[in-house]
Design an enzyme around this catalytic site. Structure first.
Site, short mmCIF file in Angstrom:
data_model
loop_
_atom_site.label_atom_id
_atom_site.label_comp_id
_atom_site.label_asym_id
_atom_site.label_seq_id
_atom_site.Cartn_x
_atom_site.Cartn_y
_atom_site.Cartn_z
N ASP A 146 0.81 -1.22 0.00
CA ASP A 146 0.00 0.00 0.00
C ASP A 146 0.85 1.27 0.00
O ASP A 146 2.08 1.22 -0.10
CB ASP A 146 -0.96 -0.05 1.20
CG ASP A 146 -2.34 0.49 0.89
OD1 ASP A 146 -2.47 1.34 -0.02
OD2 ASP A 146 -3.30 0.07 1.57
N ASP B 242 -9.28 3.91 -3.67
CA ASP B 242 -10.06 2.72 -3.32
C ASP B 242 -11.49 2.78 -3.86
O ASP B 242 -12.15 3.82 -3.83
CB ASP B 242 -10.13 2.57 -1.80
CG ASP B 242 -8.79 2.22 -1.19
OD1 ASP B 242 -7.84 1.97 -1.94
OD2 ASP B 242 -8.71 2.20 0.05
#
Length: 438
Positions: A150, A210
């Protein structure tokens, strides 16, 4: 002549590229399941083992779903205070990650883990920035097969492709150095255009902030209208927003390196059946990894129907590795738009799809001049046997033939629907058949 420093850099990048290309992974887009979309931080050993058992019980392995990926919040409060190695939360994982990995492997599945190219993960646990070597070594010892990596708390190490490349390349080098093939899934949200710099260091890269479980709701937390030069990828990105983001960057993807449109939301309840069909169809034809994000231990028949459509999965897993291109996009009076997507498959076969994001049913003529624009006049004018991949034939197999069609076809498409067809060139002597509606 290039200066010595440039030659050294090019040599280093070439070395990394060779290693990344030779890991033998993600030759077709990876498939599996991830904890985050449904469970968030509420995970444990039981969460992951139960999901693995459900994947097998539902025969999803037969379709290619093979990775069981444990996302954020598996971590202990801190690293090992002597070695600096990562440590798992002993309450959530009392038997340790190696034991969990061994159990997943014993089921015939592969095991994935999560970390972050920052000082902390997005969930506030310890990140891997500055700890790439020890983390990669530990993951290999644990038997990890997949790393999702991430982008939170990155200490400002972004802003240019070179800066982002180097930060993510550090983990790529560390993974390669372990000698264990570990699929490397970059999750930097499309920051600094990873499609331009990540092909040589990763097997896939996220192209946007996201996803949220919604068809087309605008949200200021996902403010960009185009992925090109987007300065704030954000999050809460609606599904159709991500499709728009993916349209121009398909040219950068191929075997071993894919654009990742984020994990699937099918089965989480925020969209209708037709919207989820669109979700699965578009992710598949754009050659995104197909990573389930629902509770696979509790699935409806509708969810299973969508995620087990072998004809659509076969498009995603086609060996040519060619994402579809958007051939046109047209606004409609009621709002939203229609778009035509087309691409090539192996063995001189083709896929094309029509997407309706408007709030009303639409009827449109699909011209083969547009479908086969890239292939030229011969392909535009020849007849094809056309298969509807969201209808079953008389034997119950996905992909019903509608006979031989030439030139164009009229299509009625419902609200937020996507229709996907496979086209196989037919002998020139075949009789043309016209269909008023497909």
């Amino acid at each position: 002549m290039l200066p010595l420093a440039s030659l050294v850099l090019l040599s280093s990048l070439h070395w990394t590229a060779v290693l990344a290309a030779d890991n033998g992974l993600a030759i077709t887009p990876q498939m599996g399941w991830n904890t985050w979309n449904h469970f968030g931080c509420d995970i444990s050993e039981d969460t992951i083992l139960s999901a693995a058992q459900a994947i097998i019980a539902n025969n999803l392995t037969d379709l290619g779903y093979e990775y069981v990926i444990m996302d954020d919040c598996w971590h202990a409060p801190s690293r090992d205070n002597q070695t600096g190695a990562p440590v798992a939360d002993p309450a959530k994982f009392p038997n340790g990650i190696k034991d969990l990995s061994d159990k997943i492997h014993a089921m015939g599945l592969k095991f994935g883990i999560y970390s972050d190219a920052g000082t902390y993960t997005c969930g506030g646990r310890f990140g891997s920035l500055g700890y790439e070597d020890i983390d990669a070594k530990t993951y290999a010892e644990w038997g990890v097969d997949y790393l999702k990596y991430d982008n939170c708390y990155n200490e400002g190490l972004s802003g240019t492709p070179h800066i982002s490349h180097e930060r993510y390349a550090n983990m790529s080098r560390a993974l390669n150095a372990t000698g264990r093939p570990i699929l490397y899934s970059m999750c930097n949200w499309g920051e600094d255009g990873p499609w331009n710099f990540a092909q040589n260091i990763a097997n896939s890269w996220r192209i946007s902030g996201d996803i949220m479980d919604n068809f087309d709701r605008y949200d200021d937390r996902c403010p960009c209208t185009s992925v090109i030069d987007c300065k704030l990828p954000g999050f809460h990105c609606a599904m159709t927003r991500i499709i728009d983001f993916a349209a121009p960057v398909g040219q950068k993807a191929g075997p071993g390196h894919w654009n990742d449109l984020d994990m699937l939301e099918i089965g989480n309840g925020g969209m209708t059946f037709d919207e989820y069909v669109t979700h699965f169809s578009m992710w598949s034809i754009l050659k995104s990894p197909l990573i389930l994000g629902n509770d696979v231990t509790n699935m409806t028949n509708e969810t299973l129907t969508i995620i087990t459509n072998k004809a659509i999965i076969d498009i995603n897993q086609d060996a040519a590795g060619s994402p579809t291109n958007r051939m046109w996009k047209r606004s409609v009076d009621e709002g939203g738009d229609l778009s035509l997507w087309a691409g090539s498959l192996v063995n001189n076969t083709y896929v094309f799809a029509l997407l309706n994001t408007s709030p009303a049913e639409q009827t449109v003529q699909v011209d083969f001049v547009d479908v086969f624009f890239d292939q030229g006049k011969v392909y535009q004018t020849q007849p094809y046997e056309v298969f509807d991949l969201w209808q079953k034939d008389d034997e119950g197999t996905w992909g019903k033939s509608f006979g031989i069609i030439q030139g164009s076809m009229n299509v009625t498409i419902g609200v937020h629907q996507t229709k996907v067809w496979k086209a196989v060139p037919a002998p020139q002597t075949s009789t043309r058949r016209d269909y008023a509606e497909l």
